[in-house]
Design a protein around this motif. Structure first.
Motif, short mmCIF file in Angstrom:
data_model
loop_
_atom_site.label_atom_id
_atom_site.label_comp_id
_atom_site.label_asym_id
_atom_site.label_seq_id
_atom_site.Cartn_x
_atom_site.Cartn_y
_atom_site.Cartn_z
N ARG A 126 -6.59 -40.35 -3.67
CA ARG A 126 -7.38 -39.16 -4.01
C ARG A 126 -6.45 -37.96 -4.14
O ARG A 126 -6.44 -37.05 -3.31
N TRP A 127 -5.67 -37.97 -5.20
CA TRP A 127 -4.63 -36.96 -5.43
C TRP A 127 -5.18 -35.56 -5.52
O TRP A 127 -4.64 -34.63 -4.93
N GLY A 128 -6.25 -35.40 -6.28
CA GLY A 128 -6.82 -34.07 -6.48
C GLY A 128 -7.31 -33.46 -5.17
O GLY A 128 -7.07 -32.29 -4.89
N SER A 129 -7.99 -34.27 -4.37
CA SER A 129 -8.47 -33.79 -3.08
C SER A 129 -7.31 -33.40 -2.18
O SER A 129 -7.35 -32.36 -1.51
N ALA A 130 -6.27 -34.21 -2.17
CA ALA A 130 -5.10 -33.92 -1.32
C ALA A 130 -4.42 -32.64 -1.77
O ALA A 130 -4.08 -31.79 -0.94
N ALA A 131 -4.20 -32.49 -3.06
CA ALA A 131 -3.53 -31.29 -3.58
C ALA A 131 -4.36 -30.04 -3.32
O ALA A 131 -3.83 -29.01 -2.89
N LEU A 132 -5.66 -30.13 -3.55
CA LEU A 132 -6.54 -28.99 -3.28
C LEU A 132 -6.52 -28.64 -1.79
O LEU A 132 -6.47 -27.46 -1.42
N GLY A 133 -6.53 -29.65 -0.95
CA GLY A 133 -6.46 -29.41 0.49
C GLY A 133 -5.18 -28.69 0.88
O GLY A 133 -5.21 -27.76 1.69
N VAL A 134 -4.06 -29.07 0.29
CA VAL A 134 -2.78 -28.40 0.59
C VAL A 134 -2.78 -26.97 0.07
O VAL A 134 -2.33 -26.05 0.76
N ILE A 135 -3.30 -26.76 -1.11
CA ILE A 135 -3.35 -25.40 -1.67
C ILE A 135 -4.20 -24.50 -0.78
O ILE A 135 -3.79 -23.38 -0.43
N LEU A 136 -5.38 -24.97 -0.40
CA LEU A 136 -6.24 -24.16 0.46
C LEU A 136 -5.62 -23.94 1.84
O LEU A 136 -5.72 -22.85 2.40
N THR A 137 -4.96 -24.96 2.36
CA THR A 137 -4.27 -24.82 3.66
C THR A 137 -3.19 -23.76 3.56
O THR A 137 -3.07 -22.89 4.44
N TRP A 138 -2.41 -23.80 2.51
CA TRP A 138 -1.34 -22.82 2.33
C TRP A 138 -1.92 -21.40 2.22
O TRP A 138 -1.41 -20.46 2.83
N ILE A 139 -3.00 -21.26 1.47
CA ILE A 139 -3.64 -19.95 1.34
C ILE A 139 -4.13 -19.45 2.70
O ILE A 139 -3.91 -18.30 3.07
N ILE A 140 -4.77 -20.34 3.45
CA ILE A 140 -5.30 -19.94 4.76
C ILE A 140 -4.17 -19.55 5.70
O ILE A 140 -4.23 -18.52 6.37
N LEU A 141 -3.12 -20.36 5.73
CA LEU A 141 -2.02 -20.08 6.66
C LEU A 141 -1.22 -18.85 6.24
O LEU A 141 -0.78 -18.07 7.09
N SER A 142 -1.04 -18.65 4.95
CA SER A 142 -0.20 -17.55 4.48
C SER A 142 -0.98 -16.26 4.27
O SER A 142 -0.76 -15.27 4.97
N ILE A 143 -1.90 -16.28 3.33
CA ILE A 143 -2.59 -15.06 2.93
C ILE A 143 -3.60 -14.62 3.99
O ILE A 143 -3.58 -13.47 4.43
N VAL A 144 -4.47 -15.52 4.41
CA VAL A 144 -5.46 -15.17 5.42
C VAL A 144 -4.76 -14.81 6.73
O VAL A 144 -5.15 -13.87 7.43
N GLY A 145 -3.68 -15.52 7.05
CA GLY A 145 -2.90 -15.21 8.25
C GLY A 145 -2.35 -13.80 8.23
O GLY A 145 -2.40 -13.08 9.23
N GLN A 146 -1.81 -13.38 7.08
CA GLN A 146 -1.28 -12.02 6.96
C GLN A 146 -2.40 -10.98 7.09
O GLN A 146 -2.23 -9.95 7.75
N LEU A 147 -3.53 -11.25 6.46
CA LEU A 147 -4.66 -10.31 6.54
C LEU A 147 -5.15 -10.16 7.97
O LEU A 147 -5.39 -9.03 8.43
N THR A 148 -5.32 -11.25 8.68
CA THR A 148 -5.80 -11.15 10.06
C THR A 148 -4.76 -10.48 10.96
O THR A 148 -5.13 -9.73 11.86
N HIS A 149 -3.49 -10.72 10.70
CA HIS A 149 -2.44 -10.07 11.49
C HIS A 149 -2.49 -8.55 11.29
O HIS A 149 -2.38 -7.78 12.24
N ARG A 150 -2.68 -8.12 10.04
CA ARG A 150 -2.79 -6.68 9.75
C ARG A 150 -4.02 -6.08 10.43
O ARG A 150 -3.96 -4.97 10.97
N MET A 151 -5.13 -6.80 10.39
CA MET A 151 -6.35 -6.31 11.02
C MET A 151 -6.17 -6.18 12.53
O MET A 151 -6.62 -5.20 13.14
#
Length: 166
Positions: A126-151
């Motif tokens: 299930r390549w698409g599911s795996a790739a989407l999962g990694v993309i969303l994980t990266w967004i959560i860890l990077s972008i959302v992480g930065q936003l919550t740190h700033r807050m």
């Protein structure tokens, strides 16, 4: 000697199956590396190698189960075992700092659990599911992480300003 060679070659997949296995295992390791690189950049203890091995290991469990001809219900039990077992690894990453009354490592544990899920998805093809999962994980860890740190920093600044004015 013949028995030894026969034992080594018994159960080897044909060329097409071997290619598929190599591609899936490599893809699992690479997708795990994406999550691991982000964690390592943040200075977390579970980095590239840990996430690569978790994804690779879970993919191997799934692939070997599929290759052995397990029924879907048997494969389901393998995946359940992976999910439970990975919880123990994640639990090892969680620390309770008694003096500060703070718990750390929850995000690391969740990242390891997510990386295991990516490995399972790749193992199932299930390549698409795996790739989407990694993309969303990266967004959560990077972008959302930065936003919550700033807050959190803004909240700390507000609290400090209020304490000074009192």
């Amino acid at each position: 000697m013949d028995a030894f060679l026969e034992e080594l070659t018994t159960g080897l997949p044909d060329e097409a199956q071997m290619t598929r296995i190599i591609i899936r295992l490599t893809a699992a390791a690479l997708l795990g590396a994406v999550v691991g690189i982000q964690r390592e950049r943040m200075g977390k203890s579970a980095g590239v190698r840990t996430h690569m091995l978790v994804a690779l290991g879970t993919a191997l469990f799934v692939i070997t189960s599929l290759e052995s001809g397990m029924t879907p219900s048997d494969l389901s039990r393998v995946i359940q075992g992976i999910a439970a077992g990975i919880g123990f690894i994640g639990a090892g990453a969680i620390l309770k700092l008694t003096q500060e009354r703070e718990i750390t490592g929850l995000t690391t544990a969740a990242g390891i659990w997510m990386t295991a899920a990516v490995g399972v998805a790749v193992g199932l093809g299930r390549w698409g599911s795996a790739a989407l999962g990694v993309i969303l994980t990266w967004i959560i860890l990077s972008i959302v992480g930065q936003l919550t740190h700033r807050m959190e920093k803004r909240q700390e600044t507000k609290s400090e300003d209020q304490n000074k004015s009192e």
